[in-house]
Design an enzyme around this catalytic site. Structure first.
Site, mmCIF file in Angstrom:
data_model
loop_
_atom_site.group_PDB
_atom_site.id
_atom_site.type_symbol
_atom_site.label_atom_id
_atom_site.label_comp_id
_atom_site.label_asym_id
_atom_site.label_seq_id
_atom_site.Cartn_x
_atom_site.Cartn_y
_atom_site.Cartn_z
ATOM 1 N N LYS A 32 0.839 -1.192 0.000
ATOM 2 C CA LYS A 32 0.000 0.000 0.000
ATOM 3 C C LYS A 32 0.877 1.246 0.000
ATOM 4 C CE LYS A 32 -3.711 1.927 2.974
ATOM 5 N NZ LYS A 32 -4.505 1.625 4.198
ATOM 6 N N SER A 109 -9.154 1.517 3.515
ATOM 7 C CA SER A 109 -8.369 2.303 2.593
ATOM 8 C C SER A 109 -7.294 1.506 1.863
ATOM 9 C CB SER A 109 -7.705 3.464 3.345
ATOM 10 O OG SER A 109 -6.776 2.985 4.317
ATOM 11 N N SER A 133 -9.325 -0.835 7.711
ATOM 12 C CA SER A 133 -8.837 -0.704 6.337
ATOM 13 C C SER A 133 -8.212 -1.943 5.734
ATOM 14 C CB SER A 133 -7.847 0.470 6.254
ATOM 15 O OG SER A 133 -8.522 1.684 6.476
#
Length: 395
Positions: A32, A109, A133
């Protein structure tokens, strides 16, 4: 890489070769875009953050750990803007496609990481989880995902937003690979047996009928793998109260994390993120006395409840992923409902694993979660592996 899912950040698809030998040799992974990768700017999902920060001098601890174990990094994945989101929507870099429900969001996220794993672009991926997330996108895309015990995995080299909630999480489309990641990233722990499954009645009461129906077989499957099963209401004060207190604590923290940069740069934000930061700026330390007290009470409650080899069973999310063209009102409502479930592990700092064991009649993924006692991460991963080898009960 042919990234038809929009999962990767443009310009970061450069291979960083892992060690030639190791427990993860031959596997590919993505990180990420909150994790530092040497030589690249950690963009955090916002163009002004990218513009105002320098390339990382070294990679994040967990990235280095996976490389040393033999995995090869193939790129950085899209995140919700400065990680403030649960649906996987980024107004600047696009919304990654959910490969298992293409008209619906992938969840955030850590949206890009989950989509990349679900779509077969990588074998495993790193994400972060503060308010849900990793858990939300793993449920929405139908993959395995772990939010570890808070503090179990070092966050060195990771952009944090709410330090008392932030964790390094990870995804895999296979339970054995998830366990292999845990062996590399998690500290050693005693191999304690799981003795009892607690069905969280107040959590199941919050979910839509379609979610409850999709998980019926999964609950049966998990129940059959544990010696004893009973039911419990998790939050005496109500999960809505736990949720509102987590959101206040988390808001205070991320507001302080980004305040000086916002004042210095005056960055451009999407409406949703700008609103969140504006509201966070109004939270004062004086507003936190009651939330701190409730968090201490919730931690004590769960530590007692999950002692003696017990684990908690609950839906990962209360509703199906919203459609990609959902209104702002629908998105806001979805996020409010999601945190009523994700606050259980978030507020108490406990490990939670998403099991991709549910599907609607239309094939939309629905995740079932297990929460373990503090430090029981490996036990959860081991059980996930055992469950993956048990045939699905007939519906």
């Amino acid at each position: 890489m042919n990234d038809a899912l929009g999962a990767f950040v443009a310009g970061t698809d450069v291979v960083v070769q892992g060690a030639t030998q190791g427990p993860l040799a031959g596997l590919s992974f993505a990180a990420k875009d909150l994790f530092d990768v040497q030589g690249y700017v950690t963009g955090c999902g916002n163009p002004d953050w990218l513009r105002t920060h320098a390339p990382a001098r070294r990679s994040a601890w967990c990235v280095e750990r996976l490389l040393a174990a033999g995995a090869t990094l193939v790129g950085k994945t899209v995140t919700d803007e400065i990680s403030l989101g649960l649906l996987g929507i980024n107004r600047f870099y696009g919304t990654p496609v959910n490969p298992r429900a293409v008209d619906r969001v992938a969840g955030g996220s850590s949206s890009g990481s989950a989509a990349a794993v679900a779509g077969g672009l990588v074998d495993v991926a790193l994400g972060t989880d503060s308010g849900g997330s990793v858990r939300v996108p793993s449920s929405y895309t139908g993959v395995y995902g772990l939010r570890p015990t808070h503090g179990a995995i070092p966050v060195e080299g990771m952009m944090t937003q709410s330090p008392t909630f932030d964790t390094v999480g990870f995804f895999a489309d296979d339970a054995a690979r998830l366990e292999a990641l845990g062996d590399v990233l998690l500290p050693a722990s005693a191999d304690a047996a799981i003795e009892e499954l607690l069905i969280a009645t107040d959590a199941f009461a919050l979910v839509d009928d379609v979610v409850r129906a999709a998980l019926a077989g999964a609950v049966q499957r998990v129940s059959g793998a544990v010696p004893r099963v009973s039911s419990v209401a998790v939050a005496p004060e109500g999960l809505a109260t736990w949720c509102s207190n987590q959101r206040l604590l988390q808001s205070f923290e991320f507001g302080r994390t980004f305040a000086s940069w916002v004042d210095r740069v005056n960055p451009t934000f999407s409406f949703e993120v700008g609103r969140s930061l504006a509201l966070a700026a109004r939270v004062t330390e004086g507003d936190l006395a009651e939330p701190h007290q409730l968090r201490a009470s919730a931690r004590a409650r769960l530590d007692e409840l999950l002692g003696g080899g017990r684990i908690l069973c609950l839906p990962t999310t209360p509703q199906l992923p919203v459609r990609r063209d959902a209104t702002l009102t629908e998105m806001s409502s979805a996020c409010d409902r999601i945190v009523e479930l994700t606050c259980i592990a978030g507020l108490t700092g406990l490990p939670q694993v998403n099991l991709p064991l549910g599907r609607t009649a239309e094939g939309i993924p629905v995740g079932l979660s297990l929460i373990g006692s503090r430090g029981a991460d490996r036990q959860l991963l081991k059980l996930a592996g055992q469950l993956s080898r048990i045939a699905q009960p007939a519906s």
